[in-house]
Write a protein that holds these residues in place. Structure first.
Motif, PDB file in Angstrom:
ATOM      1  N   MET A 129     -13.430 -10.248 -23.564  1.00  0.00           N
ATOM      2  CA  MET A 129     -12.078  -9.747 -23.700  1.00  0.00           C
ATOM      3  C   MET A 129     -11.211 -10.297 -22.569  1.00  0.00           C
ATOM      4  O   MET A 129     -11.632 -10.391 -21.430  1.00  0.00           O
ATOM      5  N   ALA A 130      -9.992 -10.649 -22.891  1.00  0.00           N
ATOM      6  CA  ALA A 130      -9.078 -11.218 -21.902  1.00  0.00           C
ATOM      7  C   ALA A 130      -8.595 -10.144 -20.935  1.00  0.00           C
ATOM      8  O   ALA A 130      -8.502  -8.973 -21.272  1.00  0.00           O
ATOM      9  N   HIS A 131      -8.304 -10.583 -19.715  1.00  0.00           N
ATOM     10  CA  HIS A 131      -7.673  -9.699 -18.743  1.00  0.00           C
ATOM     11  C   HIS A 131      -6.657 -10.514 -17.955  1.00  0.00           C
ATOM     12  O   HIS A 131      -6.631 -11.734 -18.053  1.00  0.00           O
ATOM     13  N   ARG A 132      -5.818  -9.816 -17.195  1.00  0.00           N
ATOM     14  CA  ARG A 132      -4.766 -10.472 -16.426  1.00  0.00           C
ATOM     15  C   ARG A 132      -4.902 -10.125 -14.956  1.00  0.00           C
ATOM     16  O   ARG A 132      -5.337  -9.030 -14.603  1.00  0.00           O
ATOM     17  N   SER A 133      -4.493 -11.072 -14.097  1.00  0.00           N
ATOM     18  CA  SER A 133      -4.494 -10.813 -12.656  1.00  0.00           C
ATOM     19  C   SER A 133      -3.445 -11.682 -11.976  1.00  0.00           C
ATOM     20  O   SER A 133      -2.963 -12.658 -12.547  1.00  0.00           O
ATOM     21  N   ARG A 134      -3.124 -11.302 -10.739  1.00  0.00           N
ATOM     22  CA  ARG A 134      -2.174 -12.063  -9.921  1.00  0.00           C
ATOM     23  C   ARG A 134      -2.285 -11.585  -8.483  1.00  0.00           C
ATOM     24  O   ARG A 134      -2.841 -10.520  -8.200  1.00  0.00           O
ATOM     25  N   LEU A 135      -1.723 -12.367  -7.575  1.00  0.00           N
ATOM     26  CA  LEU A 135      -1.626 -11.952  -6.187  1.00  0.00           C
ATOM     27  C   LEU A 135      -0.735 -10.722  -6.123  1.00  0.00           C
ATOM     28  O   LEU A 135       0.384 -10.733  -6.634  1.00  0.00           O
ATOM     29  N   ALA A 136      -1.244  -9.661  -5.516  1.00  0.00           N
ATOM     30  CA  ALA A 136      -0.436  -8.443  -5.364  1.00  0.00           C
ATOM     31  C   ALA A 136       0.354  -8.503  -4.066  1.00  0.00           C
ATOM     32  O   ALA A 136       1.550  -8.225  -4.033  1.00  0.00           O
ATOM     33  N   GLY A 137      -0.331  -8.843  -2.971  1.00  0.00           N
ATOM     34  CA  GLY A 137       0.340  -8.884  -1.686  1.00  0.00           C
ATOM     35  C   GLY A 137      -0.656  -8.859  -0.553  1.00  0.00           C
ATOM     36  O   GLY A 137      -1.834  -9.192  -0.742  1.00  0.00           O
ATOM     37  N   PHE A 138      -0.184  -8.459   0.610  1.00  0.00           N
ATOM     38  CA  PHE A 138      -0.980  -8.509   1.827  1.00  0.00           C
ATOM     39  C   PHE A 138      -1.066  -7.130   2.455  1.00  0.00           C
ATOM     40  O   PHE A 138      -0.095  -6.385   2.472  1.00  0.00           O
ATOM     41  N   ILE A 139      -2.225  -6.839   2.991  1.00  0.00           N
ATOM     42  CA  ILE A 139      -2.465  -5.584   3.675  1.00  0.00           C
ATOM     43  C   ILE A 139      -2.765  -5.911   5.135  1.00  0.00           C
ATOM     44  O   ILE A 139      -3.645  -6.731   5.427  1.00  0.00           O
ATOM     45  N   ILE A 140      -2.039  -5.289   6.041  1.00  0.00           N
ATOM     46  CA  ILE A 140      -2.264  -5.481   7.469  1.00  0.00           C
ATOM     47  C   ILE A 140      -3.116  -4.297   7.932  1.00  0.00           C
ATOM     48  O   ILE A 140      -2.623  -3.172   8.033  1.00  0.00           O
ATOM     49  N   ASP A 141      -4.410  -4.557   8.126  1.00  0.00           N
ATOM     50  CA  ASP A 141      -5.350  -3.523   8.552  1.00  0.00           C
ATOM     51  C   ASP A 141      -5.172  -3.291  10.044  1.00  0.00           C
ATOM     52  O   ASP A 141      -5.287  -4.231  10.837  1.00  0.00           O
ATOM     53  N   CYS A 142      -4.903  -2.052  10.433  1.00  0.00           N
ATOM     54  CA  CYS A 142      -4.635  -1.724  11.832  1.00  0.00           C
ATOM     55  C   CYS A 142      -5.627  -0.685  12.334  1.00  0.00           C
ATOM     56  O   CYS A 142      -5.646   0.449  11.847  1.00  0.00           O
ATOM     57  N   ASN A 143      -6.423  -1.066  13.312  1.00  0.00           N
ATOM     58  CA  ASN A 143      -7.319  -0.127  13.973  1.00  0.00           C
ATOM     59  C   ASN A 143      -6.504   0.508  15.089  1.00  0.00           C
ATOM     60  O   ASN A 143      -6.417  -0.014  16.200  1.00  0.00           O
ATOM     61  N   THR A 144      -5.854   1.621  14.757  1.00  0.00           N
ATOM     62  CA  THR A 144      -4.908   2.250  15.675  1.00  0.00           C
ATOM     63  C   THR A 144      -4.869   3.747  15.440  1.00  0.00           C
ATOM     64  O   THR A 144      -5.185   4.224  14.348  1.00  0.00           O
ATOM     65  N   ASP A 145      -4.455   4.475  16.462  1.00  0.00           N
ATOM     66  CA  ASP A 145      -4.200   5.898  16.314  1.00  0.00           C
ATOM     67  C   ASP A 145      -2.734   6.172  16.008  1.00  0.00           C
ATOM     68  O   ASP A 145      -2.368   7.309  15.725  1.00  0.00           O
ATOM     69  N   ASN A 146      -1.892   5.129  16.079  1.00  0.00           N
ATOM     70  CA  ASN A 146      -0.459   5.302  15.876  1.00  0.00           C
ATOM     71  C   ASN A 146       0.032   4.330  14.802  1.00  0.00           C
ATOM     72  O   ASN A 146       0.554   3.254  15.112  1.00  0.00           O
ATOM     73  N   LEU A 147      -0.139   4.720  13.542  1.00  0.00           N
ATOM     74  CA  LEU A 147       0.265   3.843  12.444  1.00  0.00           C
ATOM     75  C   LEU A 147       1.775   3.656  12.391  1.00  0.00           C
ATOM     76  O   LEU A 147       2.251   2.598  11.994  1.00  0.00           O
ATOM     77  N   ASP A 148       2.536   4.678  12.814  1.00  0.00           N
ATOM     78  CA  ASP A 148       3.998   4.526  12.850  1.00  0.00           C
ATOM     79  C   ASP A 148       4.396   3.361  13.757  1.00  0.00           C
ATOM     80  O   ASP A 148       5.225   2.532  13.386  1.00  0.00           O
ATOM     81  N   ALA A 149       3.815   3.286  14.943  1.00  0.00           N
ATOM     82  CA  ALA A 149       4.141   2.207  15.881  1.00  0.00           C
ATOM     83  C   ALA A 149       3.721   0.856  15.314  1.00  0.00           C
ATOM     84  O   ALA A 149       4.449  -0.136  15.444  1.00  0.00           O
ATOM     85  N   ALA A 150       2.553   0.803  14.671  1.00  0.00           N
ATOM     86  CA  ALA A 150       2.097  -0.452  14.066  1.00  0.00           C
ATOM     87  C   ALA A 150       3.036  -0.890  12.952  1.00  0.00           C
ATOM     88  O   ALA A 150       3.419  -2.063  12.864  1.00  0.00           O
ATOM     89  N   ALA A 151       3.444   0.053  12.109  1.00  0.00           N
ATOM     90  CA  ALA A 151       4.368  -0.275  11.017  1.00  0.00           C
ATOM     91  C   ALA A 151       5.712  -0.727  11.559  1.00  0.00           C
ATOM     92  O   ALA A 151       6.304  -1.687  11.054  1.00  0.00           O
ATOM     93  N   ASP A 152       6.190  -0.051  12.600  1.00  0.00           N
ATOM     94  CA  ASP A 152       7.468  -0.453  13.209  1.00  0.00           C
ATOM     95  C   ASP A 152       7.386  -1.888  13.742  1.00  0.00           C
ATOM     96  O   ASP A 152       8.306  -2.689  13.535  1.00  0.00           O
ATOM     97  N   PHE A 153       6.295  -2.210  14.427  1.00  0.00           N
ATOM     98  CA  PHE A 153       6.128  -3.567  14.951  1.00  0.00           C
ATOM     99  C   PHE A 153       6.152  -4.586  13.817  1.00  0.00           C
ATOM    100  O   PHE A 153       6.913  -5.560  13.865  1.00  0.00           O
ATOM    101  N   TRP A 154       5.313  -4.386  12.797  1.00  0.00           N
ATOM    102  CA  TRP A 154       5.209  -5.374  11.727  1.00  0.00           C
ATOM    103  C   TRP A 154       6.487  -5.474  10.902  1.00  0.00           C
ATOM    104  O   TRP A 154       6.872  -6.565  10.472  1.00  0.00           O
ATOM    105  N   ALA A 155       7.176  -4.367  10.694  1.00  0.00           N
ATOM    106  CA  ALA A 155       8.447  -4.425   9.962  1.00  0.00           C
ATOM    107  C   ALA A 155       9.450  -5.289  10.720  1.00  0.00           C
ATOM    108  O   ALA A 155      10.119  -6.144  10.135  1.00  0.00           O
ATOM    109  N   GLN A 156       9.532  -5.080  12.030  1.00  0.00           N
ATOM    110  CA  GLN A 156      10.460  -5.877  12.834  1.00  0.00           C
ATOM    111  C   GLN A 156      10.008  -7.331  12.920  1.00  0.00           C
ATOM    112  O   GLN A 156      10.829  -8.254  12.849  1.00  0.00           O
TER     113      GLN A 156
END
Length: 128
Positions: free
Chosen positions: A1-28
């Motif tokens: 049976m046929a199926h479909r796929s594509r690149l969804a995107g990228f996940i930045i794995d952060c070993n951190t206790d402060n995900l807010d700070a990590a997200a702020d850094f990467w967003a900027q």
């Protein structure tokens, strides 16, 4: 049976206790916005970015393993896609929660996740 796929995107794995700070850094650093600080669920802590290039799905994820970046391939049938990728030389590492963790022949880890919004972004590849 046929199926479909594509690149969804990228996940930045952060070993951190402060995900807010990590997200702020990467967003900027990437010049994007934080669209959802609570994109995760009871099993995973994520923050999703908005205004991403090419409407790619990009997020930061709190992890217990070393920090790294990995990509996600989304499919309407994750088992069929994982099998297709195995035939190309990838290895299934583990089924985690609701996705496959895979390893490319060259050692990079990536995930096969369920396709969201197939009508948005690029047209998925169709595999027979």
């Amino acid at each position: 049976m046929a199926h479909r796929s594509r690149l969804a995107g990228f996940i930045i794995d952060c070993n951190t206790d402060n995900l807010d700070a990590a997200a702020d850094f990467w967003a900027q650093a990437l010049g994007v916005t934080i669209a959802d600080r609570n994109a995760g669920d009871e099993t995973c802590e994520y923050q999703q970015f908005g205004d991403t290039p090419g409407d790619l799905y990009i997020e930061v994820q709190k992890v217990s393993h070393p920090s790294r970046v990995h990509l996600d391939i989304e499919a309407d049938d994750i088992d069929a896609e994982a099998d297709r990728l195995e035939k190309l030389g990838a290895k299934k590492v583990a089924f985690v929660k609701r996705w496959w963790v895979m390893e490319a022949p060259t050692g990079q880890r990536f995930c096969v996740v369920r396709m969201k919004n197939p009508e948005l972004r690029s047209t998925p590849n169709e595999w027979v």
